[in-house]
Scaffold this active site. Structure first.
Site, PDB file in Angstrom:
ATOM      1  N   LYS A  41       0.797  -1.225   0.000  1.00 31.27           N
ATOM      2  CA  LYS A  41       0.000   0.000   0.000  1.00 31.27           C
ATOM      3  C   LYS A  41       0.830   1.276   0.000  1.00 31.27           C
ATOM      4  CE  LYS A  41      -4.071  -1.689  -0.032  1.00 31.27           C
ATOM      5  NZ  LYS A  41      -4.983  -1.253  -1.068  1.00 31.27           N
ATOM      6  N   ASP A  42       2.123   1.184   0.289  1.00 35.06           N
ATOM      7  CA  ASP A  42       2.967   2.383   0.216  1.00 35.06           C
ATOM      8  C   ASP A  42       2.893   3.002  -1.180  1.00 35.06           C
ATOM      9  OD1 ASP A  42       3.767   1.724   2.745  1.00 35.06           O
ATOM     10  OD2 ASP A  42       5.870   1.331   2.238  1.00 35.06           O
TER      11      ASP A  42
END
Ligand code: PMP
Length: 317
Positions: A41-42
């Site tokens: 998700k970064d």
């Protein structure tokens, strides 16, 4: 590098050595747990903020709000810390206590909601939406924002194509927002139209039936976090997905345990779901090339969960 955000992406793609070694196709795993925030998700956290800044809708000092299973919150917290934003995360009760603690430690305000279905105003996504409208906060909205799919096509998918360096037999992934599977599918199918795209879905989620028939399956409970739904998210593009595999909690957690103990891959439960599905796909004889999947997050998000407590039984005194 100018900030920790420059360390996002370009994660390793490595073959499994032990799991599936008897199968006719290799399984390659993309180590998204090695991103600086510990998850896949970064990538979209940074991309959504970059896009909003470029469009002029996000200015320093503003507050970001997201409905998150935890990992997007951690990614956004890294971006907020390095770029000077406040962050509010709305999280369903079912998510692990470790994730709440991580987000609070990173300086985010954490709001816990009941485990309510998407039709309920108490549902975490609806609570986030209402707060954004009420307070004028910027809703990063990973479930609707098309940047989520695009960043996975441009980075995760493009990296996989480069790292495989030849035909991709199949890409397998679970869907939370659908960003990973839809984005990678776009990139992989464009390069290798014969590649099969397979959804890994927890038993109890309705998405596998939706992929197969267009009708969402019955809503059940399951403990794997971050994937599956009783309502198809806007970023999950059904037309790109060829089939689905249903994976039980037991199979997901046992596979995650083996990834840790036998492959040295320190991953969470949904990596177990993905690899369990990839093992099934790699046994098929209609797949032409390696089977690629993602390891979405790190085991440190789950130390307090019941399923991981069971691993500790192996300690002898
Ligand atoms: N696994 C975990 C642990 C997650 O947090 C997520 C994101 N919710 C996913 C898998 C699925 O990723 P996506 O949202 O891109 O479908």
């Amino acid at each position: 590098m100018r900030s920790i955000l420059d360390a996002i992406g370009d994660t390793p793609l490595i073959p499994l050595r032990v799991l599936g070694r008897e199968l006719p196709r290799r399984i390659l795993v993309k180590c998204e747990h090695l991103n600086p925030g510990g998850s896949v998700k970064d990538r979209l956290a940074k991309a959504i903020v970059d896009d909003a800044e470029a469009r002029g809708v996000l200015r320093p000092g503003m507050t970001l709000i997201e409905a998150t299973a935890g990992n997007t919150g951690v990614g956004l917290a890294l971006v907020a810390a390095t770029r000077g934003y406040e962050l509010v995360c709305v999280m369903p009760e079912k998510m692990s206590v470790d994730k709440r603690r991580v987000l609070a430690s990173l300086g985010a305000e954490v709001i816990i909601t009941a485990n309510a279905p998407p039709t309920s105003p108490q549902n975490f996504q609806n609570v986030a939406k209402a707060l954004a409208a009420e307070r004028g906060w910027f809703a990063t909205d990973q479930f609707q924002n098309p940047v989520n799919v695009q960043i996975h096509a441009d980075t995760t998918g493009a990296e996989i194509l480069r790292q495989v360096g030849g035909p991709v037999g199949a890409f397998v992934a679970g869907a939370g927002t659908g960003g990973t599977i839809s984005g990678v599918a776009l990139a992989v199918k464009q390069a290798w139209p014969a590649a099969r795209i397979v959804l890994a879905d927890p038993v109890g989620s309705g998405l596998a039936s939706w992929v197969e028939t267009g009708e969402v399956g019955p809503d059940g409970s399951y403990a794997v976090e971050g994937i599956g739904s009783s309502q198809p998210p806007a970023n999950l593009h059904r037309e790109l997905i060829d089939s689905a595999e249903r994976i039980s909690d037991d199979e997901s957690f046992e596979t995650a345990r083996r990834l840790v103990a036998e492959e040295g891959l320190l991953v969470g439960g949904s990596a177990g779901t993905n690899v369990a599905a990839a093992l099934r796909v790699a046994a098929r004889d209609d797949i032409d090339g390696p089977v690629v999947t993602v390891l979405p997050d790190s085991w440190d998000r789950y130390f307090s969960t019941q399923w991981m407590q069971d691993w500790g039984r192996r300690i002898r005194k």
